[in-house]
Design an enzyme around this catalytic site. Structure first.
Site, short mmCIF file in Angstrom:
data_model
loop_
_atom_site.label_atom_id
_atom_site.label_comp_id
_atom_site.label_asym_id
_atom_site.label_seq_id
_atom_site.Cartn_x
_atom_site.Cartn_y
_atom_site.Cartn_z
N SER A 54 0.84 -1.26 0.05
CA SER A 54 0.11 -0.01 -0.04
C SER A 54 0.80 1.17 -0.08
O SER A 54 1.99 1.17 0.32
CB SER A 54 -0.88 0.06 1.22
N HIS A 56 0.56 3.37 -2.75
CA HIS A 56 0.76 3.56 -4.09
C HIS A 56 -0.44 4.07 -4.86
O HIS A 56 -0.78 4.04 -5.88
CB HIS A 56 1.63 2.62 -5.10
N LYS A 104 4.74 -6.44 -10.09
CA LYS A 104 5.96 -5.42 -10.22
C LYS A 104 7.31 -5.82 -9.75
O LYS A 104 6.97 -6.76 -9.05
CB LYS A 104 5.62 -4.09 -9.36
N ASP A 109 7.37 -9.16 -3.73
CA ASP A 109 6.15 -9.26 -4.79
C ASP A 109 6.68 -10.42 -5.70
O ASP A 109 5.68 -11.37 -5.81
CB ASP A 109 6.21 -8.15 -5.67
N HIS A 218 9.48 3.80 -3.65
CA HIS A 218 9.54 3.54 -2.40
C HIS A 218 10.51 4.60 -1.79
O HIS A 218 10.80 4.33 -0.69
CB HIS A 218 9.77 2.25 -2.14
#
Length: 330
Positions: A54, A56, A104, A109, A218
């Site tokens: 979270s 983004h 991504k 991820d 980030h």
């Protein structure tokens, strides 16, 4: 830092409750942290699932709906979702036509989605995956092996989503997603650092009067720091990096994306400079999207993404889409 939150520990579930209240067309499971389009699974349709940390927003939950994603898995702020979320999402959207995971390129991820794909296939769900790695700024960053996945994710989700909505089979939807990723390039610029709720202060130091070129979503380091530049100068640096890497020989889709704290007044002015810079390099722009779509909490700054588009991809871009954050033709 002042924030519209209760406590840092509940930022994500609080936001999910707000999404549920604002968008009854979505099924939002706050406990398991999975957001699904209400009519899923759609008979005969490939399901598209994406997700990530979270912070983004509107990526990814804001892109769940007709013509784009079927489900999204939000993790904690700047933290990958877990495989259980992804397998639940895959089960919720699978109509028997298979599921595409759009990932991504961040280490957590990638590992968690790969594990989820194995678990889903053990449960009888056919899964294909595509990894988005469109950022030209740096290779092998703090969070990645290889290039980062940034603004190009929106193009992959929209164009593959349109193909899935038309009823294309899984292998074609996956092929389109990979083709779009290959044709996308992004470059980001930070004018200020972002602040995570847990830390409550800027995540890195960016002195007044300086900017960082090639920043990640980030707050990862970019290519270099410079004294503050004009919009004209920033556009030249960003566009030159994109064109030099992609070398487009046809028209492009363009995304001028805010990082969360940059007003539209500035973004539209910057968009004018991006169009100028692309035009001076002989690159025609056939569609443009301007706004906050792939953000980094409250970071001031922007990113530019271009995607080389042939007639088929342009048709898929223009196809109807109806999500909380992106909608036209419906």
């Amino acid at each position: 830092m002042k924030m519209l939150i209760n406590v840092p520990e509940t930022v994500v579930p609080d936001a999910l409750r707000g999404i549920a209240a604002a968008h009854p067309e979505l099924n939002v499971d706050v406990a398991t942290r999975v957001v699904v389009r209400r009519e899923a699974p759609v008979e005969g349709k490939v399901g598209l699932v994406s997700g990530g940390g979270s912070g983004h927003e509107p990526l990814h939950a804001g892109f769940v709906g007709r013509g784009m994603l079927d489900a999204a898995c939000p993790g904690e702020v700047f933290t990958s979702p877990v495989p259980d979320q992804m397998t639940r999402a895959a089960a919720a959207v699978d109509s028997g036509a298979g599921v595409l995971f759009i990932i991504k390129n961040y280490t957590g991820d990638v590992l968690n989605f790969e594990m989820a794909a194995e678990l889903a296939e053990d449960e009888g769900v056919q899964v294909a995956t595509v990894v988005v790695n469109d950022d030209v700024a740096v290779t092998d960053s703090l969070y990645t092996a290889g290039r980062r996945g940034t603004g190009g994710t929106l193009f992959v989700e929209k164009l593959a989503g349109a193909a899935a909505e038309e009823g294309a089979p899984l292998d074609r939807v996956a092929m389109i997603a990979r083709q779009v990723n290959e044709r996308c390039r992004s470059f980001g610029v930070a004018l200020s650092a972002c602040t995570t709720p847990a830390k409550g202060s800027p995540t890195f130091d960016l002195p007044p009067g300086e900017l960082e070129l090639g920043i990640g979503i980030h707050g990862e380091p970019g290519r270099e720091r410079r004294a503050m530049m004009t919009s004209h100068e920033i556009a030249d640096v960003a566009v030159e990096a994109l064109v030099e890497d992609l070398r487009p020989d046809g028209p492009v889709l363009a995304l001028v994306n805010g990082m969360g704290a940059t007003p539209l007044l500035e973004l539209y002015g910057f968009n004018a400079e991006v169009h100028r810079a692309l035009g001076e390099r002989g690159v025609p722009v056939v569609r443009t999207l301007v706004g906050n779509y792939v953000t980094s909490l409250d970071m001031a700054g922007c990113s530019v993404t271009i995607c080389e588009a042939d007639e088929d991809l342009l048709r898929l871009w223009d196809a109807p889409v109806r999500t909380p954050a992106l909608r036209w033709g419906c």
